[in-house]
Write an enzyme that holds these catalytic residues in place. Structure first.
Site, PDB file in Angstrom:
ATOM      1  CG  ASP A   1      -2.149   0.920   1.176  1.00  0.00           C
ATOM      2  OD1 ASP A   1      -3.200   0.686   1.360  1.00  0.00           O
ATOM      3  OD2 ASP A   1      -1.763   2.203   0.858  1.00  0.00           O
TER       4      ASP A   1
ATOM      5  CB  SER B   1      -4.613   3.626   3.304  1.00  0.00           C
ATOM      6  OG  SER B   1      -3.426   3.508   2.794  1.00  0.00           O
TER       7      SER B   1
ATOM      8  N   GLY C   1      -5.828   1.209  -6.104  1.00  0.00           N
ATOM      9  CA  GLY C   1      -6.235   2.133  -7.561  1.00  0.00           C
ATOM     10  C   GLY C   1      -7.087   3.359  -7.067  1.00  0.00           C
TER      11      GLY C   1
ATOM     12  CB  SER D   1     -17.091  -0.737  -9.728  1.00  0.00           C
ATOM     13  OG  SER D   1     -18.093  -0.211  -9.536  1.00  0.00           O
TER      14      SER D   1
ATOM     15  CE1 TYR E   1     -13.002   3.334  -9.310  1.00  0.00           C
ATOM     16  CE2 TYR E   1     -15.425   3.877  -9.881  1.00  0.00           C
ATOM     17  CZ  TYR E   1     -14.404   3.287  -9.131  1.00  0.00           C
ATOM     18  OH  TYR E   1     -15.090   1.988  -8.553  1.00  0.00           O
TER      19      TYR E   1
ATOM     20  CE  LYS F   1     -12.276  -0.186  -9.697  1.00  0.00           C
ATOM     21  NZ  LYS F   1     -11.005  -0.789  -8.806  1.00  0.00           N
TER      22      LYS F   1
ATOM     23  CG  PHE G   1     -24.080  -3.759  -6.829  1.00  0.00           C
ATOM     24  CD1 PHE G   1     -23.672  -4.752  -6.905  1.00  0.00           C
ATOM     25  CD2 PHE G   1     -25.066  -3.190  -7.432  1.00  0.00           C
ATOM     26  CE1 PHE G   1     -23.824  -5.192  -8.459  1.00  0.00           C
ATOM     27  CE2 PHE G   1     -25.300  -3.620  -8.824  1.00  0.00           C
ATOM     28  CZ  PHE G   1     -24.766  -4.651  -9.096  1.00  0.00           C
TER      29      PHE G   1
ATOM     30  CG  ASN H   1     -18.763   7.807  -2.751  1.00  0.00           C
ATOM     31  OD1 ASN H   1     -17.289   7.761  -2.720  1.00  0.00           O
ATOM     32  ND2 ASN H   1     -19.225   7.666  -3.910  1.00  0.00           N
TER      33      ASN H   1
HETATM   34  C1  UD1 Z   1     -20.142   6.017  -7.352  1.00  0.00           C
HETATM   35  C2  UD1 Z   1     -19.789   5.378  -8.634  1.00  0.00           C
HETATM   36  C3  UD1 Z   1     -19.266   4.132  -8.475  1.00  0.00           C
HETATM   37  C4  UD1 Z   1     -18.415   3.951  -7.280  1.00  0.00           C
HETATM   38  C5  UD1 Z   1     -18.962   4.404  -5.981  1.00  0.00           C
HETATM   39  C6  UD1 Z   1     -18.197   4.178  -4.806  1.00  0.00           C
HETATM   40  C7  UD1 Z   1     -20.677   6.250 -10.506  1.00  0.00           C
HETATM   41  C8  UD1 Z   1     -21.924   6.318 -11.646  1.00  0.00           C
HETATM   42  N1  UD1 Z   1     -20.627   5.566  -9.662  1.00  0.00           N
HETATM   43  O1  UD1 Z   1     -21.490   5.141  -6.923  1.00  0.00           O
HETATM   44  O2  UD1 Z   1     -18.664   3.823  -9.434  1.00  0.00           O
HETATM   45  O3  UD1 Z   1     -17.846   2.405  -7.268  1.00  0.00           O
HETATM   46  O4  UD1 Z   1     -19.479   5.878  -6.322  1.00  0.00           O
HETATM   47  O5  UD1 Z   1     -17.114   5.210  -4.961  1.00  0.00           O
HETATM   48  O6  UD1 Z   1     -19.918   7.065 -11.009  1.00  0.00           O
HETATM   49  N2  UD1 Z   1     -25.906  11.392  -3.444  1.00  0.00           N
HETATM   50  C9  UD1 Z   1     -26.564  12.519  -2.763  1.00  0.00           C
HETATM   51  N3  UD1 Z   1     -25.869  13.425  -2.170  1.00  0.00           N
HETATM   52  C10 UD1 Z   1     -24.481  13.227  -1.787  1.00  0.00           C
HETATM   53  C11 UD1 Z   1     -23.736  12.246  -2.407  1.00  0.00           C
HETATM   54  C12 UD1 Z   1     -24.672  10.942  -3.246  1.00  0.00           C
HETATM   55  O7  UD1 Z   1     -27.691  12.573  -3.009  1.00  0.00           O
HETATM   56  O8  UD1 Z   1     -23.846  14.188  -1.293  1.00  0.00           O
HETATM   57  C13 UD1 Z   1     -26.828  10.130  -4.018  1.00  0.00           C
HETATM   58  C14 UD1 Z   1     -26.449  10.020  -5.437  1.00  0.00           C
HETATM   59  O9  UD1 Z   1     -26.936  10.747  -6.591  1.00  0.00           O
HETATM   60  C15 UD1 Z   1     -26.781   8.607  -5.642  1.00  0.00           C
HETATM   61  C16 UD1 Z   1     -26.505   8.206  -4.427  1.00  0.00           C
HETATM   62  O10 UD1 Z   1     -26.360   9.171  -3.362  1.00  0.00           O
HETATM   63  O11 UD1 Z   1     -28.090   8.518  -6.064  1.00  0.00           O
HETATM   64  C17 UD1 Z   1     -25.216   7.315  -3.937  1.00  0.00           C
HETATM   65  O12 UD1 Z   1     -24.062   8.050  -4.490  1.00  0.00           O
HETATM   66  P1  UD1 Z   1     -22.552   7.498  -4.299  1.00  0.00           P
HETATM   67  O13 UD1 Z   1     -22.444   7.167  -2.779  1.00  0.00           O
HETATM   68  O14 UD1 Z   1     -21.833   8.829  -4.451  1.00  0.00           O
HETATM   69  O15 UD1 Z   1     -22.362   6.332  -5.020  1.00  0.00           O
HETATM   70  P2  UD1 Z   1     -22.810   6.111  -6.615  1.00  0.00           P
HETATM   71  O16 UD1 Z   1     -22.857   7.306  -7.304  1.00  0.00           O
HETATM   72  O17 UD1 Z   1     -23.888   5.113  -6.745  1.00  0.00           O
END
Ligand code: UD1
Length: 336
Positions: free
Chosen positions: A31, A36, A82, A124, A149, A153, A178, A199
């Site tokens: 790593d 991290s 990654g 992913s 990104y 993958k 997921f 996220n």
């Molecule tokens: C994203 C990436 C995925 C990656 C994952 C983990 C895409 C399409 N997907 O997933 O490849 O593996 O992150 O890093 O690029 N949301 C909000 N407010 C926020 C943040 C998120 O409403 O502040 C909503 C988003 O619109 C979505 C859901 O929460 O509907 C999940 O979002 P997020 O946690 O960022 O994951 P993904 O977009 O599904």
């Protein structure tokens, strides 16, 4: 069995190292600490009472890989290392393609040189792009990724497939995750994003703890029950255990195999906010804002193949995910 874990101090990597050690595997971690922290080593030790070898190196560094493979007889590799920030990958595509692809190529080259042919790759659900049908099975077409990104993958899966075609000694399992959330129940390891989180779950916990003011919900006009995005959130410990199941089966499988690791259940952004508030007895203020570019309405797995072929199934509940995610951030704050 001795397992090399690349990115073994990261979010999913560290939880997997814990499960490996608890199941008596010998573990070697590489790593570069990009996303991290060295303190994770001690925490893994605290949880498991076991030691592992650690190399602070980059997987792109061929000489470092040579040293690792020469000093340790590696039976299988789990490749997590990654770059993974979707937004950053759009800004810095060269950095993403170079890092994620070159590291994997060097790793495979060294594996061949050292007669190691078992590889589990951290893929992913993003490889499915905007899914044609739900729930998503492994038969669904891949492609249509919306950011570099995700494309790394997809490309790595393709590279691994070609390597398997060229050399029938290879056994590769690509695990398509997921949405991993949660943390180890000890509160010692969890997700520590660089800077302001992108996220959903890391953002929610920081709003709840008062570190951030308000959650922006990206759109409430999607074609979903409450209009907000639906995802398949999976507890990181369940995910980690999926890697052990894959390891147990990898020798029986020839070539490359793909498995969805999800629960099969989709929750909306607002479902998650409400569950978090209820489980933890805190409030998570939010506002609805514009959709985020590149987001899709719904994404959830059909995890049947992993159950039938690997004997794996997610066991933790939404409540576990909410509780463990929050407990980790509270304990991190105490440790600061
Ligand atoms: C994203 C990436 C995925 C990656 C994952 C983990 C895409 C399409 N997907 O997933 O490849 O593996 O992150 O890093 O690029 N949301 C909000 N407010 C926020 C943040 C998120 O409403 O502040 C909503 C988003 O619109 C979505 C859901 O929460 O509907 C999940 O979002 P997020 O946690 O960022 O994951 P993904 O977009 O599904």
């Amino acid at each position: 069995m001795r397992i090399l874990v690349t990115g073994g101090l990261g979010f999913i990597g560290s939880h997997t190292v814990v499960e490996l050690l608890e199941n008596n595997y010998e573990v070697v971690v590489i790593d570069n600490l990009y996303n991290s922290n060295l303190s994770v080593i001690d925490k893994i030790h605290k949880i498991t009472g076991k030691e592992f070898s650690f190399y602070e190196n980059d997987v792109c560094d061929e000489d470092a890989l040579e040293t690792i493979f020469s000093e340790n007889k590696i039976d299988a590799v789990i490749h997590f290392a990654g770059y993974k920030a979707v937004g950053e990958s759009v800004q810095k595509p060269i950095m993403y393609y170079e890092n994620n692809l070159v590291s994997t190529l060097h790793l495979c080259k060294k594996m061949i040189e050292h007669n190691c042919f078992n590889l589990i790759f951290s893929s992913s659900a993003t490889v499915y792009g905007n899914p044609e049908v739900l729930p998503i099975t492994e038969e669904c077409v891949v492609g249509g990724t919306t950011n570099p990104y995700g494309t790394t993958k997809l490309m790595i899966e393709r590279i691994l497939k070609d390597i398997c075609i060229s050399d029938n000694r290879f056994h590769v399992i690509a695990l398509r995750y997921f949405n991993p959330i949660g943390a180890h129940e000890s509160g010692l390891i969890g997700e520590v994003p660089n800077g302001i989180p992108n996220n959903l779950m890391p953002y929610i916990v920081r709003v709840a703890s008062g570190e951030l003011e308000i959650l922006s919900v990206f759109g409430n006009d999607y074609d979903t029950p409450d209009g907000t995005g639906v995802r398949d959130y999976i507890h990181v410990v369940d995910l980690a255990r999926g890697h052990l199941k894959a390891l147990e089966k990898i020798n029986d499988l020839q070539g490359i195999h793909y498995y969805n690791l999800g629960t099969g259940v989709g929750y909306s952004v607002l479902d998650l906010v409400r569950a978090f508030e209820e489980v933890n007895g805190v409030s998570v203020p939010y506002k609805i804002v514009e959709r985020r570019e590149g987001d899709i309405a719904s994404c959830y797995a059909d995890p049947t193949k992993a159950l039938q072929e690997l004997g794996w199934k997610a066991e933790k509940t939404l409540e576990d995910m909410m509780r463990d995610s929050y407990q980790f951030i509270l304990e991190e704050k105490n440790r600061e």
